[in-house]
Each structure stands twice: as structure tokens, then as C-alpha cells.
Motif scaffolding. Structure first.
Motif, PDB file in Angstrom:
ATOM      1  N   ARG A 181       0.838  -1.204   0.000  1.00  0.00           N
ATOM      2  CA  ARG A 181       0.000   0.000   0.000  1.00  0.00           C
ATOM      3  C   ARG A 181       0.870   1.250   0.000  1.00  0.00           C
ATOM      4  O   ARG A 181       0.606   2.212  -0.742  1.00  0.00           O
ATOM      5  CB  ARG A 181      -0.916  -0.008   1.231  1.00  0.00           C
ATOM      6  N   ALA A 182       1.929   1.226   0.799  1.00  0.00           N
ATOM      7  CA  ALA A 182       2.818   2.378   0.865  1.00  0.00           C
ATOM      8  C   ALA A 182       3.553   2.592  -0.462  1.00  0.00           C
ATOM      9  O   ALA A 182       3.708   3.728  -0.921  1.00  0.00           O
ATOM     10  CB  ALA A 182       3.816   2.200   2.009  1.00  0.00           C
ATOM     11  N   ARG A 183       4.010   1.515  -1.082  1.00  0.00           N
ATOM     12  CA  ARG A 183       4.736   1.638  -2.348  1.00  0.00           C
ATOM     13  C   ARG A 183       3.837   2.177  -3.456  1.00  0.00           C
ATOM     14  O   ARG A 183       4.287   2.913  -4.338  1.00  0.00           O
ATOM     15  CB  ARG A 183       5.295   0.269  -2.750  1.00  0.00           C
ATOM     16  N   LEU A 184       2.559   1.800  -3.410  1.00  0.00           N
ATOM     17  CA  LEU A 184       1.615   2.275  -4.427  1.00  0.00           C
ATOM     18  C   LEU A 184       1.006   3.629  -4.062  1.00  0.00           C
ATOM     19  O   LEU A 184       0.284   4.219  -4.873  1.00  0.00           O
ATOM     20  CB  LEU A 184       0.489   1.260  -4.620  1.00  0.00           C
ATOM     21  N   ALA A 185       1.289   4.109  -2.850  1.00  0.00           N
ATOM     22  CA  ALA A 185       0.729   5.383  -2.361  1.00  0.00           C
ATOM     23  C   ALA A 185      -0.790   5.347  -2.344  1.00  0.00           C
ATOM     24  O   ALA A 185      -1.464   6.307  -2.737  1.00  0.00           O
ATOM     25  CB  ALA A 185       1.233   6.550  -3.210  1.00  0.00           C
TER      26      ALA A 185
END
Length: 319
Positions: A246-250
């Protein structure tokens, strides 16, 4: 036009009975049919995607047994034209954590062609007889999803599966035959199979990398960006996978369907458990574009885009 979700159901093993892969799939399939108000006789195709079974059994194929258990049709498969429609076509499809999405894609093609009218995908896993104390824990769980073709724009419309073979050795599993040593009794066999699961360091990091790359490539092919996805439905393939992705995809946390704690650690049932969470929260019915994602050994990443009309509602499992 697309494949519409009639109902989805995922559940953990009942502590009062021994959890077997067959029983978990049976219970989930029956519950899913009840939620959708459908009869077993309505099912034209049943695909079982479960991988891990008690006693490390590889055969027989479970799909036909599940079909019989739930009371689906015997006889010849449907002809697609409504004539001689007496049999349910069933088979096993093994693609690990990505099996549910692969099976949905298969059934979508047959629904689109009119060969079937109602399809179901069932999943279940139980901890096998593992060799080695370092093997990962697997939560017993089963799931089922019912699918029907819809002439409206809603439903599963696009799919993508990408494999990154350069990382195939990071997660491996298979059966190992072990000879029985010493004196054997008259009813004891010569040996037995044990499941060997090897997870190497770096698997989680590479899983997140591959899932991010596959997602961006898939959306780019569709002319979409991450900002166009209203809801991300990721299967919890391994612990601590969802939040780094989720963080990598923002993607903001309020646009992610998190699997409830009691279903964390489920394997092939993971995508169904995540979809169930999205349905129960009401967010699947509110989202125009939903991205279903699963990633596992291979490394393989499977994705499906589910387009939802605002007025269309999926069966609410909270009732």
C-alpha cells in the motif's frame, strides 16, 4: 459487460470438528449459495483452487467430491444453450495464492461465451504434514465465490497475470517421500510423504517489488493510474505484505480492504477473504474501480479489475 459477484464467503475451520480441506470447501460453498439465494443445481461450473491438504494428500481431485457433497448436478456438463442442462462441470486448478483470480478469469471467459450461466470458485487449505520446524504456519480456511454474467458495465472486466521466474527459488514447496525405518508392523506402509516448504530471506521484499511492478504495468495497459482505483483488495499472501505494498503504491489506508484477523494467514482463500471484507464494509458497492490482487510463489502476481456501478449492490454478508 463483465462477470458479476453474486456472493462471497470465507471462513476459518470450526474448532469443534477436524478441519479438512474437503469439509472447509463444502461449508463455504453451501454458505455462499445460501447467501445468494441459489440452489446447488444452479451451478454450471465448479473450480477448486485449494492446494494444501491434510496428510499432504495430492489425490484425488477435490472438485468432483465437493460437487457431490453440496448436491450440484451430476451427468454431462451444460451445453450453453439451455438444452440438456443436467451436469455441473468441475475440476481442480492449482495456482497457489493466485488460484482464485485465475479461476475467476477462466469462468469469466465461459460466462461471456454463454457456455455457463452460474459458476463458483471454491478454496480451502489446512496445515499439511510439514517437514522441518521452520515451515510457515497456515491457518485452516475455506472460501467460495459465486459468479454470473452481467450485460451492464459492472463486473470483472480485465485480468493480468505476471510471473517473475528470477525469484522462483525464494519460495518452494513439494512432497518428499521418507522411507520408514526399522521393523514395520503388518499394516504399516513402507513410508510416507511429508510436505517440505522452504522460504528464503528476501521473499517478502521481492513479493512487494513484483506486486508493485505488476500493478503499475496492468493499470498502464488499461489507461488508468493508481489514483483511479477506488478500492484495493489485496490478498494477505504472507504476514506484513499488505501495508508495504500500500505504501509503495501510495494508496491511502481508507482505500484498502483489510482482511479480518481471523482470516489472516489463509492461503488460497486469501482473495475471497479480502473480497468478503470489502463487501461487508459496503465499500465494494461504493467503488467504481476495484483492484483485486494476489501474489505468491513463482513469484506470480495476479490482478483483476472489478468495475462497479453505484446502484449495483453485492450481497451483504453482514445480514
Amino acid at each position: 459487460m463483465g462477470t458479476h459477484i453474486e456472493a462471497a464467503c470465507a471462513r476459518v475451520g470450526n474448532g469443534g470438528r477436524k478441519a479438512t480441506a474437503r469439509r472447509l470447501a463444502d461449508d463455504a460453498a453451501r454458505a455462499c449459495l445460501t447467501l445468494a439465494g441459489c440452489r446447488p443445481a444452479d451451478v454450471d461450473m465448479l473450480i477448486n483452487v485449494g492446494v494444501y491438504r491434510e496428510d499432504s494428500m495430492g489425490e484425488p481431485a477435490l472438485a468432483a467430491l465437493i460437487q457431490e457433497d453440496i448436491g450440484a448436478n451430476r451427468g454431462q456438463p451444460p451445453d450453453g444453450g439451455g438444452r440438456g442442462r443436467s451436469g455441473t462441470f468441475s475440476f481442480d486448478l492449482l495456482n497457489g495464492a493466485c488460484g482464485v483470480i485465475t479461476a475467476i478469469q477462466v469462468e469469466s471467459g465461459l460466462l461471456r461465451a454463454g457456455a455457463i450461466r452460474l459458476g463458483t470458485v471454491v478454496s480451502s487449505d489446512v496445515p499439511p504434514d510439514l517437514a522441518g520446524p521452520g515451515a510457515p504456519f497456515l491457518r485452516p480456511a475455506g472460501g467460495a465465490i459465486l459468479l454470473r454474467w452481467d450485460d451492464s458495465p459492472a463486473g470483472f472486466t480485465d485480468f493480468c497475470t505476471l510471473t517473475f521466474p528470477e525469484y522462483e527459488d525464494l519460495f518452494t514447496s513439494g512432497l518428499e517421500w521418507r522411507e520408514r525405518r526399522g521393523i514395520r508392523g503388518p499394516r504399516e506402509g513402507t513410508g510416507h510423504n511429508r510436505m517440505v516448504v522452504i522460504v528464503k530471506p528476501g521473499y517478502l521484499a521481492r513479493l512487494v517489488d513484483c506486486a508493485e511492478e505488476a500493478t503499475r504495468r496492468f493499470l498502464r495497459r488499461l489507461g488508468l493510474g493508481v489514483e483511479d482505483i477506488d478500492l484495493l483488495v489485496p490478498a494477505p499472501s504472507v504476514p506484513d505484505f499488505v501495508d508495504p505494498l500500500r505504501a509503495r503504491l501510495a494508496v491511502p489506508g481508507d482505500r484498502v480492504a483489510y482482511t479480518p484477523e481471523d482470516l489472516e494467514g489463509s492461503h488460497t482463500t486469501g482473495p475471497i477473504a479480502a473480497l468478503q471484507a470489502a463487501i461487508k464494509s459496503g465499500r465494494l458497492g461504493e467503488a467504481r474501480n476495484t483492484l483485486l490482487l494476489a501474489a505468491g510463489a513463482g513469484i506470480t502476481v495476479a490482478l483483476a479489475l472489478y468495475r462497479q456501478e453505484p446502484e449495483r449492490r453485492v450481497t451483504d454478508l453482514s445480514r
